[in-house]
Design a protein around this motif. Structure first.
Motif, mmCIF file in Angstrom:
data_model
loop_
_atom_site.group_PDB
_atom_site.id
_atom_site.type_symbol
_atom_site.label_atom_id
_atom_site.label_comp_id
_atom_site.label_asym_id
_atom_site.label_seq_id
_atom_site.Cartn_x
_atom_site.Cartn_y
_atom_site.Cartn_z
ATOM 1 N N SER A 27 0.799 -1.223 0.000
ATOM 2 C CA SER A 27 0.000 0.000 0.000
ATOM 3 C C SER A 27 0.830 1.271 0.000
ATOM 4 O O SER A 27 0.312 2.341 -0.300
ATOM 5 C CB SER A 27 -0.940 -0.002 1.221
ATOM 6 O OG SER A 27 -0.181 -0.102 2.422
ATOM 7 N N THR A 28 2.073 1.208 0.338
ATOM 8 C CA THR A 28 2.892 2.412 0.383
ATOM 9 C C THR A 28 4.138 2.231 -0.467
ATOM 10 O O THR A 28 4.529 1.105 -0.804
ATOM 11 C CB THR A 28 3.316 2.742 1.828
ATOM 12 O OG1 THR A 28 4.242 1.738 2.283
ATOM 13 C CG2 THR A 28 2.115 2.789 2.762
ATOM 14 N N LEU A 29 4.762 3.374 -0.800
ATOM 15 C CA LEU A 29 5.984 3.328 -1.589
ATOM 16 C C LEU A 29 7.073 2.552 -0.855
ATOM 17 O O LEU A 29 7.815 1.768 -1.461
ATOM 18 C CB LEU A 29 6.458 4.754 -1.887
ATOM 19 C CG LEU A 29 7.764 4.874 -2.680
ATOM 20 C CD1 LEU A 29 7.607 4.217 -4.048
ATOM 21 C CD2 LEU A 29 8.145 6.346 -2.839
ATOM 22 N N GLN A 35 9.419 -4.846 -0.989
ATOM 23 C CA GLN A 35 9.074 -6.045 -1.741
ATOM 24 C C GLN A 35 10.030 -6.256 -2.905
ATOM 25 O O GLN A 35 10.452 -7.372 -3.192
ATOM 26 C CB GLN A 35 7.640 -5.946 -2.252
ATOM 27 C CG GLN A 35 7.150 -7.192 -2.979
ATOM 28 C CD GLN A 35 7.135 -8.407 -2.070
ATOM 29 O OE1 GLN A 35 6.451 -8.414 -1.047
ATOM 30 N NE2 GLN A 35 7.910 -9.419 -2.411
ATOM 31 N N LEU A 36 10.384 -5.181 -3.578
ATOM 32 C CA LEU A 36 11.321 -5.278 -4.696
ATOM 33 C C LEU A 36 12.689 -5.767 -4.228
ATOM 34 O O LEU A 36 13.313 -6.611 -4.880
ATOM 35 C CB LEU A 36 11.461 -3.918 -5.386
ATOM 36 C CG LEU A 36 10.267 -3.467 -6.237
ATOM 37 C CD1 LEU A 36 10.455 -2.025 -6.688
ATOM 38 C CD2 LEU A 36 10.083 -4.381 -7.441
ATOM 39 N N VAL A 37 13.151 -5.238 -3.100
ATOM 40 C CA VAL A 37 14.456 -5.656 -2.575
ATOM 41 C C VAL A 37 14.396 -7.121 -2.151
ATOM 42 O O VAL A 37 15.309 -7.906 -2.438
ATOM 43 C CB VAL A 37 14.884 -4.772 -1.386
ATOM 44 C CG1 VAL A 37 16.172 -5.315 -0.755
ATOM 45 C CG2 VAL A 37 15.097 -3.332 -1.842
ATOM 46 N N ALA A 38 13.314 -7.519 -1.478
ATOM 47 C CA ALA A 38 13.169 -8.908 -1.043
ATOM 48 C C ALA A 38 13.153 -9.855 -2.235
ATOM 49 O O ALA A 38 13.777 -10.924 -2.213
ATOM 50 C CB ALA A 38 11.890 -9.075 -0.223
ATOM 51 N N THR A 39 12.451 -9.461 -3.290
ATOM 52 C CA THR A 39 12.385 -10.285 -4.496
ATOM 53 C C THR A 39 13.761 -10.427 -5.134
ATOM 54 O O THR A 39 14.172 -11.526 -5.533
ATOM 55 C CB THR A 39 11.401 -9.675 -5.509
ATOM 56 O OG1 THR A 39 10.100 -9.634 -4.924
ATOM 57 C CG2 THR A 39 11.356 -10.502 -6.787
ATOM 58 N N GLU A 40 14.475 -9.322 -5.238
ATOM 59 C CA GLU A 40 15.806 -9.358 -5.841
ATOM 60 C C GLU A 40 16.760 -10.218 -5.019
ATOM 61 O O GLU A 40 17.518 -11.022 -5.577
ATOM 62 C CB GLU A 40 16.358 -7.932 -5.961
ATOM 63 C CG GLU A 40 17.743 -7.847 -6.589
ATOM 64 C CD GLU A 40 17.780 -8.329 -8.024
ATOM 65 O OE1 GLU A 40 18.857 -8.770 -8.484
ATOM 66 O OE2 GLU A 40 16.727 -8.283 -8.701
#
Length: 223
Positions: A27-29, A35-40
């Protein structure tokens, strides 16, 4: 599961013709960035494990390859083992969510087929990334033990969800037995697919497996 939740075109739409359910968005930036860092970090770690071997990879290597600091890695994972634990936990969460989303009137065999097909579809759609990781898990005794441990938990979760769908006693025979049969099919397909034996499409394999299981899953009377 980071790799499995990034589902390809076949994950749901290709299985039953429905449009895929949109994944929940942070919901927030700040949450989206996390999430992007965790995925990477997850995808980087899994690929390093697959190419170099789990024991040979260090946290420093993972962080460097992902372009973050070691301190940042530990904000997301307690250890490199934790990356695999979360990867496996994601498989179970995806299956349970799909089972819960299936139409109430759908036969148990169809609902369970769709449930176990979610991570298998992701594996097939992203084989170049997932196949080395699956092989690593299945061929490493320590990692395989963790995988089987997670499967035991998945069985309980799927059995509880199935009992709720059917209005049955979760402590009865049918829910855990049916969940166990579905996961046995899942495990068999994953192993055959990772070995490169026969059918290269895990969805085709699991459909064949459930064609054999359907009479038992759908023909069970009241306990």
């Amino acid at each position: 599961m980071m790799l499995s939740t990034a589902r390809g075109s076949r994950s749901r739409a290709g299985i039953d013709g429905r449009a895929p359910h949109p994944a929940p968005r942070p919901s927030t930036l700040a949450q989206r960035k996390r999430q992007l860092v965790a995925t990477e970090l997850t995808e980087t770690a899994l690929q390093l494990f697959a190419h170099k071997g789990f024991e040979a990879v260090t946290v420093d290597e993972i962080a460097t390859a992902a372009g973050v600091s070691k301190r940042t890695f530990f904000r997301y994972f307690a250890s490199k083992e934790d990356v695999l634990v979360q990867f496996l936990a994601g498989m179970g969460a995806d299956m349970r969510a799909e089972l819960a989303a299936r139409p109430a009137a759908e036969p148990p065999s169809a609902a369970l087929l769709h449930a176990v097909s979610v991570p298998l579809a992701a594996c097939g759609d992203h084989a170049e990334r997932t196949l080395p990781v699956v092989r690593l898990i299945l061929r490493s005794p320590a990692l395989l033990a963790r995988f089987l441990e997670h499967q035991a938990g998945w069985r309980e979760e799927l059995a509880g969800e199935l009992a709720s769908r059917l209005g049955r006693d979760p402590a009865g025979i049918y829910p855990p037995l049916a969940a166990g049969m579905a996961l046995a099919a899942f495990d068999t397909v994953l192993r055959r697919w990772s070995d490169g034996a026969g059918e290269p499409d895990p969805l085709a394999l699991v459909s064949r497996a459930f064609a054999l299981l359907a009479p038992a899953l759908d023909g069970a009377g009241e306990e």
